[in-house]
Design an enzyme around this catalytic site. Structure first.
Site, PDB file in Angstrom:
ATOM      1  N   TYR A 124       5.809 -46.491 -21.567  1.00  0.00           N
ATOM      2  CA  TYR A 124       6.474 -45.674 -22.590  1.00  0.00           C
ATOM      3  C   TYR A 124       6.914 -46.508 -23.789  1.00  0.00           C
ATOM      4  O   TYR A 124       7.552 -45.993 -24.704  1.00  0.00           O
ATOM      5  CB  TYR A 124       7.706 -44.976 -21.994  1.00  0.00           C
ATOM      6  CG  TYR A 124       7.344 -43.843 -21.073  1.00  0.00           C
ATOM      7  CD1 TYR A 124       6.788 -44.111 -19.831  1.00  0.00           C
ATOM      8  CD2 TYR A 124       7.546 -42.522 -21.431  1.00  0.00           C
ATOM      9  CE1 TYR A 124       6.442 -43.085 -18.969  1.00  0.00           C
ATOM     10  CE2 TYR A 124       7.199 -41.490 -20.583  1.00  0.00           C
ATOM     11  CZ  TYR A 124       6.652 -41.783 -19.359  1.00  0.00           C
ATOM     12  OH  TYR A 124       6.310 -40.759 -18.512  1.00  0.00           O
ATOM     13  N   LYS A 187       4.183 -51.434  -7.976  1.00  0.00           N
ATOM     14  CA  LYS A 187       2.773 -51.639  -7.619  1.00  0.00           C
ATOM     15  C   LYS A 187       2.467 -53.121  -7.881  1.00  0.00           C
ATOM     16  O   LYS A 187       1.538 -53.478  -8.619  1.00  0.00           O
ATOM     17  CB  LYS A 187       1.896 -50.697  -8.473  1.00  0.00           C
ATOM     18  CG  LYS A 187       0.426 -50.689  -8.145  1.00  0.00           C
ATOM     19  CD  LYS A 187       0.060 -49.787  -6.979  1.00  0.00           C
ATOM     20  CE  LYS A 187      -1.424 -49.908  -6.672  1.00  0.00           C
ATOM     21  NZ  LYS A 187      -1.811 -49.249  -5.423  1.00  0.00           N
ATOM     22  N   ASP A 220       2.062 -45.791  -4.311  1.00  0.00           N
ATOM     23  CA  ASP A 220       1.136 -44.816  -3.703  1.00  0.00           C
ATOM     24  C   ASP A 220       1.593 -44.465  -2.287  1.00  0.00           C
ATOM     25  O   ASP A 220       1.623 -43.294  -1.893  1.00  0.00           O
ATOM     26  CB  ASP A 220      -0.326 -45.303  -3.733  1.00  0.00           C
ATOM     27  CG  ASP A 220      -0.486 -46.781  -3.459  1.00  0.00           C
ATOM     28  OD1 ASP A 220       0.529 -47.505  -3.470  1.00  0.00           O
ATOM     29  OD2 ASP A 220      -1.622 -47.236  -3.237  1.00  0.00           O
ATOM     30  N   ASP A 244       9.043 -41.141 -13.678  1.00  0.00           N
ATOM     31  CA  ASP A 244       8.730 -39.826 -14.252  1.00  0.00           C
ATOM     32  C   ASP A 244       7.963 -38.992 -13.226  1.00  0.00           C
ATOM     33  O   ASP A 244       8.293 -37.834 -12.952  1.00  0.00           O
ATOM     34  CB  ASP A 244       7.881 -40.049 -15.514  1.00  0.00           C
ATOM     35  CG  ASP A 244       7.739 -38.781 -16.330  1.00  0.00           C
ATOM     36  OD1 ASP A 244       8.521 -37.847 -16.122  1.00  0.00           O
ATOM     37  OD2 ASP A 244       6.830 -38.725 -17.181  1.00  0.00           O
TER      38      ASP A 244
END
Ligand code: NAD
Length: 355
Positions: A124, A187, A220, A244
């Site tokens: 972002y 991640k 994930d 988000d």
């Protein structure tokens, strides 16, 4: 004591749900002088911008704002007014509690999760190169990568400073609110130099809070875990993009965007708004669920120290759902937006007891 609070009614369904939030707050007896300021798509023509400087000034002055959702203009101007507000006012923490309030027909009717999302960096940050931008060639020289001429690029910065303050925010929130566990989501196995920083700082900050259990999860795996066993989680802290996505997923677990409040919090300014957007197709129909906006205003009351008024609103939502006869379409009912606001105001005024 009378509080002066900035009000941005927002676009689309914003004005309808903001009206209901004002109504329910008034029923708590907390006195608020609303400073309604222009913002959003609807003021573009008059002000030449969706976010006039005077609106940001009002928020800086009053330190607290209640905000309806704002439509992101397509093409040109701001990337997103919402992202602009968060970045300009350095509202680094996005707090999104996901509670089920007893809604039936959801897989986990007694869930109580809190998503803490970093608000200022990650994908972002707005560092993007459109396909064909000559700077992409410089990136090729720098990185040794070869991009096809049809490639667009977005860059993801994650810093130690921003990671530390959001992770500390999550642990402080856990301590203050009697929460037991904080899960750091990342991640880092793939993005070793961005998410790797987030994970490293998470482990260091976690060690400073021995009374709070901590664990980390790859994003994930986290999505699968949340769908299967969400009751294992408590407070989650995530970089911007994962936050988000996961907050919408958690909203879905507890009944949907109609019951998903939120807050954007900085060191001394906070803006309260629902997780959802301006839902333009529902605008002006008096049918959208105002509960997310009303619960966002309860978070606001809690933030300014009106904890009893906050609890009254939360209890009223619980009672309204239990009664079951004044619910909007998304909860299987036929009630209108103003019908839900009226009933909640009635319950709040009667202190949570059905008159
Ligand atoms: P949205 O969240 O506005 O709506 C998606 C769908 O979710 C709606 O069509 C509706 O079915 C459901 N929904 C949303 N709010 C609901 C409510 N209160 N009660 C019941 N159902 C509800 O998402 P969108 O259509 O992708 O976005 C519309 C605009 O809002 C876009 O311009 C987007 O950029 C903007 N947006 C703003 C914010 C914000 O102001 N913070 C957040 C998200 C999206």
């Amino acid at each position: 004591m009378k509080y002066v609070i900035t009000l941005l009614s927002g676009d689309g369904i914003g004005p309808e749900i903001t009206e209901e939030a004002k109504k329910v707050i008034a029923a708590t007896g907390v006195e608020i002088e609303w400073e309604e300021m222009p913002a959003g798509e609807k003021v573009m023509e008059k002000y030449g911008t969706p976010m006039p400087d005077e609106t940001l000034e009002s928020i800086r002055k009053n330190k607290v704002a209640l905000k309806g959702p704002i439509t992101t203009p397509v093409g040109g101007g701001f990337r997103s007014v919402n992202v602009h507000i968060r970045k300009t006012l350095d509202l680094f923490a996005c707090l999104r509690p996901c509670k089920s309030y007893g809604i039936k027909d959801v897989p986990f009717p007694s869930l109580d999760l809190v998503v803490v999302r970093e608000n200022t960096e990650d994908l972002y940050a707005g560092i993007e190169f459109e396909k064909g931008d000559p700077k992409i060639q410089k990136l090729e020289e720098l990185t040794g990568a070869v991009f096809s001429k049809n490639t667009g690029i977005s860059i993801k910065p994650i810093s130690e400073e921003a990671s530390r303050r959001i992770i500390k925010f999550a642990f402080d929130y856990a301590v203050k609110n009697g929460r037991k566990k904080v899960t750091g989501v990342h991640k880092a196995n793939i993005m070793k130099y961005s998410d790797g920083i987030f994970l490293d700082i998470f482990r260091k900050v976690a060690a400073e809070y021995p009374s709070i259990e901590s664990e980390d999860r790859i994003v994930d795996n986290m999505t699968m875990q949340l769908v299967k066993k969400p009751q294992l989680y408590d407070v989650m802290v995530l970089p911007n993009l994962y936050g988000d996505i996961i907050s919408d997923l958690c909203a879905g677990l507890v009944g949907g965007l109609g019951i998903a409040p939120g807050a954007n919090i900085g060191d001394n300014i906070a803006v309260f708004e629902p997780t959802h957007g301006s839902a333009p197709k529902h605008a002006g129909k008096n049918r959208i669920n105002p509960i997310s906006m009303i619960l966002s205003s309860a978070l606001m009351l809690n933030y300014i120290g009106e904890t009893e008024a906050c609890a009254k609103i939360e209890n009223a939502v619980r009672q309204l759902i239990k009664e079951g006869d004044t619910l909007t379409y998304d909860f299987g009912g036929k009630a209108s937006t103003s019908g839900v606001g009226d009933r909640l105001a009635e319950i709040v005024a009667a202190n949570g007891i059905r008159p």
